[in-house]
Design an enzyme around this catalytic site. Sequence first.
Site, PDB file in Angstrom:
ATOM      1  N   SER A 267     -13.051  10.873   6.408  1.00  0.00           N
ATOM      2  CA  SER A 267     -13.288  10.117   7.627  1.00  0.00           C
ATOM      3  C   SER A 267     -14.215   8.956   7.284  1.00  0.00           C
ATOM      4  O   SER A 267     -15.330   9.161   6.797  1.00  0.00           O
ATOM      5  CB  SER A 267     -13.930  11.039   8.672  1.00  0.00           C
ATOM      6  OG  SER A 267     -14.295  10.303   9.817  1.00  0.00           O
TER       7      SER A 267
ATOM      8  N   LYS B  88      -9.006   8.412   7.278  1.00  0.00           N
ATOM      9  CA  LYS B  88      -9.145   8.272   8.736  1.00  0.00           C
ATOM     10  C   LYS B  88     -10.164   7.182   8.989  1.00  0.00           C
ATOM     11  O   LYS B  88     -11.294   7.246   8.495  1.00  0.00           O
ATOM     12  CB  LYS B  88      -9.594   9.620   9.327  1.00  0.00           C
ATOM     13  CG  LYS B  88     -10.222   9.551  10.699  1.00  0.00           C
ATOM     14  CD  LYS B  88     -10.306  10.933  11.325  1.00  0.00           C
ATOM     15  CE  LYS B  88     -11.642  11.209  11.972  1.00  0.00           C
ATOM     16  NZ  LYS B  88     -11.700  12.546  12.576  1.00  0.00           N
TER      17      LYS B  88
ATOM     18  N   LYS C 287     -12.535   5.336  11.612  1.00  0.00           N
ATOM     19  CA  LYS C 287     -13.152   5.351  12.931  1.00  0.00           C
ATOM     20  C   LYS C 287     -12.946   3.979  13.544  1.00  0.00           C
ATOM     21  O   LYS C 287     -13.108   2.963  12.845  1.00  0.00           O
ATOM     22  CB  LYS C 287     -14.655   5.651  12.799  1.00  0.00           C
ATOM     23  CG  LYS C 287     -14.946   7.076  12.353  1.00  0.00           C
ATOM     24  CD  LYS C 287     -14.627   8.047  13.468  1.00  0.00           C
ATOM     25  CE  LYS C 287     -15.162   9.427  13.179  1.00  0.00           C
ATOM     26  NZ  LYS C 287     -14.868  10.363  14.282  1.00  0.00           N
TER      27      LYS C 287
ATOM     28  N   ASP D 281      -9.458   7.258  14.600  1.00  0.00           N
ATOM     29  CA  ASP D 281     -10.174   8.124  15.546  1.00  0.00           C
ATOM     30  C   ASP D 281     -11.112   7.268  16.387  1.00  0.00           C
ATOM     31  O   ASP D 281     -12.007   6.599  15.850  1.00  0.00           O
ATOM     32  CB  ASP D 281     -10.984   9.182  14.775  1.00  0.00           C
ATOM     33  CG  ASP D 281     -11.681  10.173  15.689  1.00  0.00           C
ATOM     34  OD1 ASP D 281     -11.503  10.093  16.928  1.00  0.00           O
ATOM     35  OD2 ASP D 281     -12.413  11.045  15.169  1.00  0.00           O
TER      36      ASP D 281
ATOM     37  N   GLU E 265      -6.366   9.535  17.188  1.00  0.00           N
ATOM     38  CA  GLU E 265      -7.172  10.680  17.623  1.00  0.00           C
ATOM     39  C   GLU E 265      -8.081  10.283  18.788  1.00  0.00           C
ATOM     40  O   GLU E 265      -8.844   9.323  18.686  1.00  0.00           O
ATOM     41  CB  GLU E 265      -8.004  11.157  16.422  1.00  0.00           C
ATOM     42  CG  GLU E 265      -8.903  12.346  16.683  1.00  0.00           C
ATOM     43  CD  GLU E 265      -9.648  12.775  15.414  1.00  0.00           C
ATOM     44  OE1 GLU E 265      -9.279  12.322  14.303  1.00  0.00           O
ATOM     45  OE2 GLU E 265     -10.614  13.549  15.528  1.00  0.00           O
TER      46      GLU E 265
ATOM     47  N   ASP F 262      -8.939  15.691  19.998  1.00  0.00           N
ATOM     48  CA  ASP F 262     -10.085  16.344  19.357  1.00  0.00           C
ATOM     49  C   ASP F 262     -10.996  16.838  20.487  1.00  0.00           C
ATOM     50  O   ASP F 262     -10.879  17.986  20.938  1.00  0.00           O
ATOM     51  CB  ASP F 262     -10.785  15.321  18.438  1.00  0.00           C
ATOM     52  CG  ASP F 262     -12.112  15.797  17.854  1.00  0.00           C
ATOM     53  OD1 ASP F 262     -12.546  16.917  18.170  1.00  0.00           O
ATOM     54  OD2 ASP F 262     -12.738  15.040  17.071  1.00  0.00           O
TER      55      ASP F 262
ATOM     56  N   LYS G 214     -11.368  22.187  15.515  1.00  0.00           N
ATOM     57  CA  LYS G 214     -12.745  22.365  15.025  1.00  0.00           C
ATOM     58  C   LYS G 214     -13.248  23.663  15.624  1.00  0.00           C
ATOM     59  O   LYS G 214     -13.309  23.799  16.864  1.00  0.00           O
ATOM     60  CB  LYS G 214     -13.644  21.225  15.501  1.00  0.00           C
ATOM     61  CG  LYS G 214     -13.390  19.884  14.846  1.00  0.00           C
ATOM     62  CD  LYS G 214     -14.308  18.825  15.440  1.00  0.00           C
ATOM     63  CE  LYS G 214     -14.032  17.455  14.831  1.00  0.00           C
ATOM     64  NZ  LYS G 214     -14.653  16.376  15.637  1.00  0.00           N
TER      65      LYS G 214
ATOM     66  N   GLY H  34     -13.792  17.913  11.075  1.00  0.00           N
ATOM     67  CA  GLY H  34     -15.087  18.137  10.434  1.00  0.00           C
ATOM     68  C   GLY H  34     -16.214  17.668  11.319  1.00  0.00           C
ATOM     69  O   GLY H  34     -16.024  16.798  12.176  1.00  0.00           O
TER      70      GLY H  34
HETATM   71  O1  SMG Z   1     -17.133  16.155   8.622  1.00  0.00           O
HETATM   72  O2  SMG Z   1     -15.904  14.702   7.578  1.00  0.00           O
HETATM   73  C1  SMG Z   1     -16.562  15.066   8.554  1.00  0.00           C
HETATM   74  C2  SMG Z   1     -16.647  14.139   9.738  1.00  0.00           C
HETATM   75  C3  SMG Z   1     -15.324  13.946  10.368  1.00  0.00           C
HETATM   76  O3  SMG Z   1     -15.068  12.038  11.734  1.00  0.00           O
HETATM   77  C4  SMG Z   1     -15.421  13.198  11.673  1.00  0.00           C
HETATM   78  N1  SMG Z   1     -15.890  13.870  12.735  1.00  0.00           N
HETATM   79  O4  SMG Z   1     -14.646  12.965  15.933  1.00  0.00           O
HETATM   80  O5  SMG Z   1     -13.676  13.873  14.289  1.00  0.00           O
HETATM   81  C5  SMG Z   1     -14.689  13.394  14.785  1.00  0.00           C
HETATM   82  C6  SMG Z   1     -15.995  13.300  14.044  1.00  0.00           C
HETATM   83  C7  SMG Z   1     -17.072  13.996  14.792  1.00  0.00           C
HETATM   84  C8  SMG Z   1     -18.423  13.853  14.215  1.00  0.00           C
HETATM   85  S1  SMG Z   1     -18.980  12.243  14.332  1.00  0.00           S
HETATM   86  C9  SMG Z   1     -20.672  12.230  14.189  1.00  0.00           C
HETATM   87 MG    MG Z   2     -12.536  13.101  16.159  1.00  0.00          MG
END
Ligand code: SMG
Ligand code: MG
Length: 371
Positions: free
Chosen positions: A139, A165, A167, A193, A218, A243, A267, A295
């Site tokens: 991510s 991925k 953001k 995402d 996402e 999510d 998750k 994650g």
């Molecule tokens: O653990 O690799 C990881 C982070 C993956 O992007 C990630 N998580 O919305 O999926 C999501 C985010 C939530 C945590 S963002 C602080």
């Molecule tokens: Mg997410």
Amino acid sequence: MLIDELIIHTVSMPLVTPFTTSFGTQTVRQALILELHATTADGTAVTGWGECVAMESPLYSSEFLAAAKLVITDHLLPALRGQEVTAETVAHRLQPIVGHRMAKAAVEMAVLDAQLRGHGVSLASYFGAVTDRVPSGVSVGIQPSVQQLLDVVGGYLDQGYVRIKLKIEPGKDVDRVRAVRERFGDDVLLQVDANAAYTLVDAPLLRRLDEFNLLLIEQPLGEEDLRQHAALARQMSTPMCLDESIVSAEAAADAIALGAAAVINIKAGRVGGYLEARRIHDLARANGVAVWCGGMLETGLGRAANAALAALPGFTLPGDISGSDRFYAKDLTEPLVMKDGHIDVPTGPGLGVTPIHDALAEFSIQTTRLG
Ligand code: SMG
Ligand code: MG
């Protein structure tokens, strides 16, 4: 087993690089690490470890670390003490307490770990894992500039990550995706995402992402906007993935029935535990909906558990299960290592990893013993 003591370690772990999402920037990961001591029916002492994925502030979801700690100490632990407890009955016993799924998940995880260690069974074999390694995606946080984004993505691709991925947030979306596609080509497995940063009126903008052949988009809309996600899904060809909205198997059933989710990010923390996560996997699989493991910047404990979960057959897309070094120069446990784009599924009893004593001491900022 009977619970003898719960120790809550609040840890603060520096990130190797700041992680920016549509809701903020993180430079450290604070987490609750649960150390559960219990006695089995035959009198054996067992220890189990849990990790609470709640963030310091209620930005990803309504839960946050201080509240999770309070609910564990004042409500969840008292509900489990003094009576025989098994991993499979924790969720039922905690059901009268409304919400607080991340806190509940951490407690269930510690009980499950203790139980499996007592039986000498790995989490993966308990779940019914069908593979010994899982594909590793990464991510990528929102970067200050397009050039920095290309550098970061290039670095992860060079390391061998099999899926990227990105953001996104309003203003840093279509152009970012286009730049990554132009630079790295159409074969890269790519998804985005938004962490709920858009509304349904942004549909015309989001539809512009369709030309980039993304694996999925996402959570573009709000946590509670199932109907709106379904409406958006009808307007886009990019598969809709949820999510934040999927907080339980019931929410997953609703999302699938409404056409709001062609794909689900699972998750365990968000849904109240690994057992509920497995139920969502089963439900999605029965409905032909693909799942992948999300994650929450977990330490090695949660990362190991996620790898075990992702080894179930319905996890057909690479998860956000990167190597420990993606976030941490030094992990709490022995690091999970990404090799050839994959993470090995731990094989030892329970989680298969435990916190390294010195690392726990180094990162711990508060210890609460509930004897
Ligand atoms: O653990 O690799 C990881 C982070 C993956 O992007 C990630 N998580 O919305 O999926 C999501 C985010 C939530 C945590 S963002 C602080
Ligand atoms: Mg997410």
